[in-house]
Design a protein around this motif. Structure first.
Motif, PDB file in Angstrom:
ATOM      1  N   ALA A   1       0.780  -1.089  -0.053  1.00 18.97           N
ATOM      2  CA  ALA A   1       0.004  -0.083  -0.046  1.00 18.97           C
ATOM      3  C   ALA A   1       0.843   1.049  -0.024  1.00 18.97           C
ATOM      4  O   ALA A   1       1.810   1.387   0.917  1.00 18.97           O
ATOM      5  N   THR A   2       0.686   2.279  -0.934  1.00 25.97           N
ATOM      6  CA  THR A   2       1.452   3.199  -1.138  1.00 25.97           C
ATOM      7  C   THR A   2       0.428   4.465  -1.209  1.00 25.97           C
ATOM      8  O   THR A   2      -0.547   4.473  -1.802  1.00 25.97           O
ATOM      9  N   GLN A   3       0.939   5.760  -0.526  1.00 25.56           N
ATOM     10  CA  GLN A   3       0.205   6.894  -0.337  1.00 25.56           C
ATOM     11  C   GLN A   3       1.131   8.015  -0.238  1.00 25.56           C
ATOM     12  O   GLN A   3       2.011   8.254   0.284  1.00 25.56           O
ATOM     13  N   PHE A   4       0.642   9.163  -1.108  1.00 24.59           N
ATOM     14  CA  PHE A   4       1.766  10.282  -1.170  1.00 24.59           C
ATOM     15  C   PHE A   4       1.318  11.219  -0.203  1.00 24.59           C
ATOM     16  O   PHE A   4       1.863  11.554   0.779  1.00 24.59           O
ATOM     17  N   TYR A   5      -0.125  11.867   0.007  1.00 26.74           N
ATOM     18  CA  TYR A   5      -0.418  12.749   0.885  1.00 26.74           C
ATOM     19  C   TYR A   5      -1.904  12.282   1.515  1.00 26.74           C
ATOM     20  O   TYR A   5      -2.893  12.580   0.994  1.00 26.74           O
ATOM     21  N   GLY A   6      -1.806  11.693   2.701  1.00 25.60           N
ATOM     22  CA  GLY A   6      -2.929  11.124   3.186  1.00 25.60           C
ATOM     23  C   GLY A   6      -2.756   9.845   4.215  1.00 25.60           C
ATOM     24  O   GLY A   6      -1.505   9.558   4.405  1.00 25.60           O
ATOM     25  N   ALA A   7      -3.751   9.220   4.308  1.00 25.76           N
ATOM     26  CA  ALA A   7      -3.519   8.006   5.372  1.00 25.76           C
ATOM     27  C   ALA A   7      -3.415   6.819   4.823  1.00 25.76           C
ATOM     28  O   ALA A   7      -4.158   6.544   3.501  1.00 25.76           O
ATOM     29  N   ILE A   8      -2.812   5.777   5.427  1.00 22.96           N
ATOM     30  CA  ILE A   8      -2.724   4.323   4.901  1.00 22.96           C
ATOM     31  C   ILE A   8      -3.378   3.556   5.901  1.00 22.96           C
ATOM     32  O   ILE A   8      -2.950   3.736   7.101  1.00 22.96           O
ATOM     33  N   THR A   9      -4.219   2.792   5.669  1.00 27.14           N
ATOM     34  CA  THR A   9      -4.917   1.738   6.572  1.00 27.14           C
ATOM     35  C   THR A   9      -4.699   0.387   6.186  1.00 27.14           C
ATOM     36  O   THR A   9      -5.483   0.102   5.003  1.00 27.14           O
ATOM     37  N   VAL A  10      -4.068  -0.462   6.920  1.00 24.69           N
ATOM     38  CA  VAL A  10      -4.211  -1.886   6.400  1.00 24.69           C
ATOM     39  C   VAL A  10      -4.788  -2.656   7.543  1.00 24.69           C
ATOM     40  O   VAL A  10      -4.095  -2.682   8.443  1.00 24.69           O
ATOM     41  N   GLU A  11      -5.706  -3.586   7.340  1.00 26.38           N
ATOM     42  CA  GLU A  11      -6.359  -4.255   8.451  1.00 26.38           C
ATOM     43  C   GLU A  11      -6.273  -5.655   7.755  1.00 26.38           C
ATOM     44  O   GLU A  11      -6.855  -6.080   6.884  1.00 26.38           O
ATOM     45  N   ASN A  12      -5.489  -6.755   8.386  1.00 25.99           N
ATOM     46  CA  ASN A  12      -5.529  -8.228   7.945  1.00 25.99           C
ATOM     47  C   ASN A  12      -5.935  -9.052   9.013  1.00 25.99           C
ATOM     48  O   ASN A  12      -5.283  -8.933  10.153  1.00 25.99           O
ATOM     49  N   SER A  13      -6.822 -10.018   8.779  1.00 27.27           N
ATOM     50  CA  SER A  13      -7.080 -11.020   9.707  1.00 27.27           C
ATOM     51  C   SER A  13      -6.828 -12.365   9.193  1.00 27.27           C
ATOM     52  O   SER A  13      -7.237 -13.480   9.762  1.00 27.27           O
ATOM     53  N   GLY A  14      -6.200 -12.363   7.743  1.00 25.26           N
ATOM     54  CA  GLY A  14      -6.130 -13.675   6.882  1.00 25.26           C
ATOM     55  C   GLY A  14      -4.831 -13.991   7.232  1.00 25.26           C
ATOM     56  O   GLY A  14      -3.748 -13.518   7.515  1.00 25.26           O
TER      57      GLY A  14
ATOM     58  N   THR B   1      -0.001   6.321   9.066  1.00 25.44           N
ATOM     59  CA  THR B   1      -0.084   4.845   8.567  1.00 25.44           C
ATOM     60  C   THR B   1      -0.294   4.109   9.736  1.00 25.44           C
ATOM     61  O   THR B   1       0.127   4.018  10.754  1.00 25.44           O
ATOM     62  N   ASN B   2      -1.516   3.139   9.509  1.00 25.17           N
ATOM     63  CA  ASN B   2      -1.948   2.240  10.415  1.00 25.17           C
ATOM     64  C   ASN B   2      -2.046   0.678   9.987  1.00 25.17           C
ATOM     65  O   ASN B   2      -2.653   0.723   8.806  1.00 25.17           O
ATOM     66  N   ILE B   3      -1.307  -0.135  10.875  1.00 23.30           N
ATOM     67  CA  ILE B   3      -1.649  -1.504  10.341  1.00 23.30           C
ATOM     68  C   ILE B   3      -1.934  -2.234  11.395  1.00 23.30           C
ATOM     69  O   ILE B   3      -1.586  -2.254  12.551  1.00 23.30           O
ATOM     70  N   ILE B   4      -2.941  -2.797  11.265  1.00 23.52           N
ATOM     71  CA  ILE B   4      -3.751  -3.925  12.531  1.00 23.52           C
ATOM     72  C   ILE B   4      -3.572  -5.338  11.715  1.00 23.52           C
ATOM     73  O   ILE B   4      -4.406  -5.273  10.649  1.00 23.52           O
TER      74      ILE B   4
END
Length: 277
Positions: free
Chosen positions: A31-44, A67-70
């Motif tokens: 996941a790539t973002q220039f100006y803004g938020a990144i959210t990655v949520e994975n349960s698999g 950047t938020n990774i859960i």
């Protein structure tokens, strides 16, 4: 592969099984973002396997924004090149005296397993230039490598680092150094709280838990068992250093078991504050 820009956001929500097999690079989620938020949520369950080069489970790159990774799923990354389960990079910048931060937050409760046959292996890595880093871990963390092995590796230039670890961490290197948990900030405080077992074994320099700040305070609270062993070098089970100038603090509160075994130079606890650099 997910890509966003223009003050928007990039979001990945996954609950299924993902497998990435490649002869060169194998990446499960990017996941790539220039100006803004990144959210990655994975349960698999995520598996990334490379035949000839590098493998990555989750990778995020953000120039400016949170950047938020859960992660609650199990992640496995293997290959002859470098292998990483969760990787987060951010930049941020300074313009006309104003700081624009790109913070990183990672919460993982799945089992993370990374192995590299000829290169480096890191279970969780987070790096920022202008941004703070927050890490919360449960489950298990296992990193084994021919070269360098890291359980949790965090670095920032301008920002604070906070790590709360409940996962049993194992880092093992055959030819170089191994580190269980490491936090390094040039200009910011560091706080590490450990509730689990952390083990690091390597050939050269080996460290269990490390907190290093050049211009900031360094704090470690340990409630688990921490061990470090080196077969042909120096080892430090717990090491912390705070910044220069005599105004910064280096402090360890320990209620767990700390053991160290270095073939040349062995230090169970190394704590340095003030004018150490």
């Amino acid at each position: 592969y997910y890509y966003g820009d223009n003050d928007g956001y990039t979001t990945v929500l996954n609950s299924g099984a993902i497998t990435a097999n490649g002869t060169e690079f194998a990446v499960a989620i990017k996941a790539t973002q220039f100006y803004g938020a990144i959210t990655v949520e994975n349960s698999g369950e995520i598996v990334a396997d490379s035949t000839n080069r590098a493998a990555r489970g989750i990778v995020t790159t953000n120039e400016l924004g949170q950047t938020n990774i859960i992660n609650t799923g199990d992640i496995t990354a293997t290959g002859p090149g470098s292998a990483v389960a969760i990787s987060a990079f951010s930049t941020g910048y300074v313009y006309d005296g104003y700081y624009y931060y790109a913070d990183i937050a990672i919460a993982s409760s799945g089992n993370l397993t990374v192995s590299s046959e000829y290169n480096r292996a890191t279970a969780i890595e987070a790096q920022s230039t202008y941004g703070s880093i927050d890490i919360l871990t449960y489950g298990t963390i296992d990193a084994s490598a021919y070269e360098r092995a890291f359980g949790i590796d965090t670095r920032t230039v301008y920002g604070e680092i906070s790590i709360e670890n409940h996962a049993n961490v194992s880092a093992e290197s055959s030819t170089e150094f191994a580190v269980g948990i490491r936090a390094q900030s040039n200009y910011g405080d560091i706080s590490i709280t450990n509730y689990a077992d952390v083990s690091a074994s390597g050939y050269s320099l080996t460290q269990g838990i490390v907190a290093l700040s050049y211009y900031g305070n360094a704090f470690i609270i340990n409630n688990g068992d921490v061990t470090a062993s080196s077969s042909d070098g120096c080892s430090q089970a717990v090491a912390l250093r705070s910044g220069t100038g005599g105004k910064y603090t280096s402090a360890l509160i320990n209620s767990g078991s700390i053991s160290d075994d270095g073939s040349e130079y062995s230090v169970a606890i190394s704590a340095t504050g003030g004018d150490s650099f």
